[in-house]
Design an enzyme around this catalytic site. Sequence first.
Site, PDB file in Angstrom:
ATOM      1  N   SER A  52      30.329 -28.840  -6.509  1.00  0.00           N
ATOM      2  CA  SER A  52      31.564 -28.890  -5.735  1.00  0.00           C
ATOM      3  C   SER A  52      32.242 -27.522  -5.649  1.00  0.00           C
ATOM      4  CB  SER A  52      32.481 -29.950  -6.359  1.00  0.00           C
ATOM      5  OG  SER A  52      33.303 -30.488  -5.374  1.00  0.00           O
ATOM      6  N   HIS A  63      29.780 -38.177  -4.242  1.00  0.00           N
ATOM      7  CA  HIS A  63      30.032 -36.805  -4.716  1.00  0.00           C
ATOM      8  C   HIS A  63      29.922 -36.800  -6.240  1.00  0.00           C
ATOM      9  CE1 HIS A  63      31.917 -32.881  -4.228  1.00  0.00           C
ATOM     10  NE2 HIS A  63      32.790 -33.177  -5.179  1.00  0.00           N
TER      11      HIS A  63
END
Length: 424
Positions: A265, A406
């Site tokens: 990320s 994610h």
Amino acid sequence: MARIFLSCLLLLLSAAFLPAEEYVPIYDEKEVPEYTLPDPLVFENGEKVETAADWWKRRAELLRLFSHHVYGKTLQGTPEGMHFESTKKLDSFLGGKATLEEIRIHFSEGSDGPFLDLLLIKPKEVPEAGVPTFVALNFRGNHSIHPSPEIALNQNWVSESSSDRKAGVVVEHKATEKARGFRSSRWPVEMIIDSGAALATFYYGDVDPDFHDEFKNGVHEPFGVPGKGDWGSIGAWAWATSRVRDFLESDEQVDQGRVAVFGHSRLGKTALWAGAQDDRFALTISNNSGCGGAALSRRRFGERVSRINNSFPHWFCENFRQYNENESSLPVDQHQLIALIAPRRVYVASAEGDEWADPRGEFLSVKHASPVFELLGKAGIAAESLPGLHEPVGGEVRYHIRAGKHDVTDYDWEQYLKAIHSLP
Ligand code: GCU
């Protein structure tokens, strides 16, 4: 009459409490605007890159452009007085199959200046060539990656909780015993060790706490507070991975030709910027890095430049704000960041359920970086369209998309282990 007055009042009140500009992400391919990508193989003056020798000149130009317009200028090299303090050494960890070391990397002389705490876990059995090693940034402190009480609890501020983050409040959470191993699902330490690789990890907040404070804390103040074109937090975190790389140079058990930089990320954005700048990383891994990382800015899909600059004003340099809702004026796009790493290996991974990070935009980035790899004699991405789930593609530049959200999963790590172990 009273009724009309009341509804007018309600309307006015609701308008007053609406966020000034509600952000509406694009999640429909039909709404992606037409765009033309800047060509990595064409200089700013329009001349073409024909040979590998031309590429190295073009590369220098691109590096300057990314520094100036996106991440800011990074402090160069190893700071004077930087030194390493060994704070723990265990000959037996993970039931005897690993060793554990903790090292404080002081960025200046003495012990009052900024530092990071490195956790280094290596296989006990080390071949003569040394072991391939991941330099990996973590979000929640070294103690969060594994439940072992042997790992020191981070003494710095440990990120805000996600509910605080949504409310935009920063609350100090000191690490407690309860936080041990709290993020272990993202860190398959045994799998890494069993494969014969080592893990060198540190908490990114040691280097620069992740909130906007006009750069009062972390490494910015001692090493220069950012002006318009200077480094933001991503620049500082990336710089710190190079300081860890400095430390690893003195470790004979590390295979110096097989050191990777890894991040997820925002830390995946960081890993890409680190890999672009420091050629001692033989492999760069971006896990779900999205906007400002592997995803193409011009697609405007999911998170856009304006949104990331407004939510995280400290991550990039101030110049990047000029491109809020104005991506087509950017002199670069993110496929060129990946090209900067060529001919060294790059792995970009997406997740199907991570639309905010634009999986297709991440794929297109590696695809459009491929001509540079090919010019330098390496295999790029032959696939024309987004591959199926769990079908990694590519040669020296690689890509996969997996099912799920994610996150960092064992599936991702299995691919990263293959990528590091197959390095020449
Ligand atoms: C937010 C942000 C992303 C970032 C992510 C993360 O979602 O918008 O750009 O990648 O946080 O780092 O977890």
